[in-house]
Each structure stands twice: as C-alpha cells, then as structure tokens.
Scaffold this motif. Structure first.
Motif: not given
Length: 394
Positions: A31-58
């Motif tokens: 489940k974690a692998e699928a969830f991780t892939q769901s986060i990484l499959s889309e480009l991050p917004s590039g906005n540091v205030t949005q969590r998708d960017t933080a997850c990609h950086v981490l």
C-alpha cells in the motif's frame, strides 16, 4: 539506573521490526509503494508552500536509484514506522540493530536467577564489560551467534549497550554494504535459529528504506518566514539563547506535541521550559569548511541525503569530530546554508527549479556543548528533537 533503562526502552523499542520493513509482500508495504507512486507520478507544483513539492524534495534527499524511501498515510489504515522523528540521527554513523530475547539463560553455558534485582545487576555488569571491551562468556556467545545469523566476521559486530525489558542487546555492523542490507530479508528466521529465547529483531528506522507518514505533517507548525530576520530569547531563566527565525524559508511542522511527557520543550513559546532552537543542515561538509583540512572530520552537519550514501557505500568506522562526537547544529540559520545544505533540482509544473532543505530542531539546554557561537554539539540523540522541515527555492 531504572530511569535510564526506561529511557532506553522508550527509544529502542520504537524501532521497527526487521520483518515488518523487509517483507515486500506485506500489505502495508504494498500500500505504501502504491501511495508513494501516486505522489511521484505527477510533477510537483513547484510551490514550496504546497506539500507535493515538499514530498518530492524529501524523496530525492532520502533515496537514490537503488533504495527508495516510502510515503504512507496512517489515516488510511496503513501501519508502518514513521522515521521523521529520527532525521537528526543521520548525524550518527551507527544505525543499530536491536535483538530482544526473553532471557539469556544458557548463553555462555551459564544458568541465571530469574528475578528483577538480579537482572539489573547483570545488565550493569554486561554494560561495563562492553564499555571496557572486556572478555565475557555471555558476550562472546552472543557475538558468535550473531555472526552466524548475519553471515559476517565477528570483528564486524560491535556491541553498544544492553538494557532490560526482556533482555535486549543493541549492536552495529560496520561496513554494512548495499548487498548486506539487501540480505536483511530473512534475518529474523536466522536469528530465531540461533536464539531459542528470541522475541524480536529491530532495526534503526533510517537504515533500510525509511518510511514517512504524511499525516505527521502538522499544519499548526506550518509557516512561511518573511525575509525580515526576527530574534527572540528562548530557554531557562538566566540561561536563554537567541532564537533567530529562518528568514525566507517555509516550514512544514511535524506532529510532535503530545509525543513526550510534556510539551513545554516547545510550547507555549516563551516558557522557561522551552528548549533552545537551532538548525541542522542537509548537505555534505568537509574539514576545509572548518578551516582544518588536515583534521579528522566526520561530516559535522551530517546530511539527510547521507541515507543515500549509506545504502550505496555502507558505514565507515567513525572518525573523531572536530568538536567531539554528536549531532552538530547551529543557532544561526545562515550558517548551515553557506556550505552544509544540498540543493535538489526538480522538474515541476513551473519548469526546472532548485530547492534547499534543512531541519528545524530543539536542543535540550542541559545536553548541548557550545563549541563556537555558530556550532553546537549535542552528544545524545535524546537531547535534540526535529519539529520542522524547512524548504526554500534556491
């Protein structure tokens, strides 16, 4: 001694079971692998205030092509160990294993009484043996069995400490290369074969495929600091230190309130029980950065991305730090930014962008050495707590 034993149990017993994190067929891992892939499959917004960017950086800081980290959301019923509270442990070269057995009767061909008072005396004796590097039949027997279970030379195993709560021994394996890490699968059954009293085998959260619970981001701690630098006095009466806010950075708070016996180390702000505030870098440092290229050096501001090099090259024997062993941090947010922060380049929805990341930490006033105005050394990981992740565009 009982207080110290309780602290050791609280720290080491929270390590994940080896079987839990190495079993790739386990439902939680899948489940974690699928969830991780769901986060990484889309480009991050590039906005540091949005969590998708933080997850990609981490993700890029903690993983590499051979070893990925995992994201999961405990609110969706996934139960894995969250490693966010151990980020500052990356400053320590040792990433220990913990073997827990119900008792040590028979080890070293010896019989033992079974009462709490005797157990405490035995723990104290074995700790002294370990610290003084003395010969002992119990320690020798443990070493022999562990080397067989791990299929490594006994010289590669170092005992760190023993503690009660059943009987627990903390040990490290030096030069733990990538192929050895990958052989951790099945190690639990090998340990069971060596120890009939086997209860559990645990591993440091950052040693093998660290996992992070995104529900542990705490919006109450989120803040974007203006470029204007603001300072406060923090700490006990008569012993306060400057807290300089990190101008221009965005902080993602971590859920740490309620995690410890009291919240006074962090809240309410300005309470005399507050711990000092400091910053921990995420980039590689060298001896030259401290004006001593010939000195033995141990990556003073040990990086979050050290996890990647651990997986690739394994651990090296610890060297003497310029200011002593421990976690290095700074009360000055601009100090680690000069040389000790790794830059991460990402493809984003706004094009290529480069980001910086460092940790916001609280330091126990009774557990820190002030090496210089800009360099603090915390010997024990119990005395430093990560409460925020800082990100900004380079």
């Amino acid at each position: 001694m009982q207080k110290k034993q309780a602290e050791l149990r609280a720290y080491y017993d929270n390590f994940p079971d080896i079987e839990e994190i190495t079993n790739q067929k386990a439902p939680n891992i899948q489940k974690a692998e699928a969830f991780t892939q769901s986060i990484l499959s889309e480009l991050p917004s590039g906005n540091v205030t949005q969590r998708d960017t933080a997850c990609h950086v981490l993700f890029h800081l903690l993983g590499n092509e051979k070893q990925d980290c995992l994201f999961f959301d405990s609110r969706q019923g996934v139960s894995l160990n969250d490693a966010s509270g151990n980020l500052v442990d990356l400053s320590f070269q040792d990433r220990p294993f913990v073997l827990k057995v119900s008792d040590i009767d028979g080890l070293g061909n010896q019989k033992f009484k079974k009462d709490a008072q005797y157990d405490m005396k035995l723990i104290k004796t074995l700790d002294r043996v370990i610290q003084q590097n003395q010969a002992d039949p119990i320690i020798d027997d443990l070493l022999e069995r562990l080397s067989k279970a791990h299929h490594i030379d006994k010289k590669k195993i170092t005992f760190k400490i023993v503690y009660c709560g059943s009987f627990c021994v903390v040990y490290t394996v030096t030069d733990l290369a990538t192929n050895v890490i990958r052989t951790l699968t099945g190690i639990e059954s090998k340990l069971r074969n060596q120890f009939k009293q086997f209860v559990a085998a645990k591993i440091h959260p950052l040693l093998y495929r660290p996992s992070f619970d995104i529900s542990h981001f705490d919006e109450r701690g989120n803040k974007t600091f203006t470029a204007h630098i603001t300072t406060f006095e923090v700490g006990p009466f008569g012993r306060t230190k400057n807290y300089t806010q990190p101008g221009g950075w965005t902080r993602y708070g971590l859920k740490v309130l309620g995690k410890y016996k009291s919240d006074e180390w962090l809240k309410p702000f300005g309470h005399p029980g507050n711990w000092y505030r400091a910053y921990h870098g995420t980039g590689n440092a060298t001896a030259d950065d401290f004006g001593s290229s010939g000195a033995a050096f141990h990556k003073q501001f040990a990086p979050v991305d050290a996890a990647a090099s651990i997986f690739e090259k394994g651990f090296r024997p610890a060297r003497v730090n310029h200011y002593g062993d421990g976690v290095y941090c700074s009360p000055n947010p601009t100090f680690p930014e000069k040389s000790f922060i790794r830059e991460i380049e990402l493809d984003t929805k706004q094009g290529k962008k480069t980001f910086k990341c460092m940790l916001m930490v609280a330091v126990n006033p009774d557990g820190v050495k002030f090496a210089t105005n800009d360099i603090w050394v915390v010997k024990s990981p119990d005395n430093i707590r990560t409460y925020g992740i800082l990100i900004k565009e380079a």
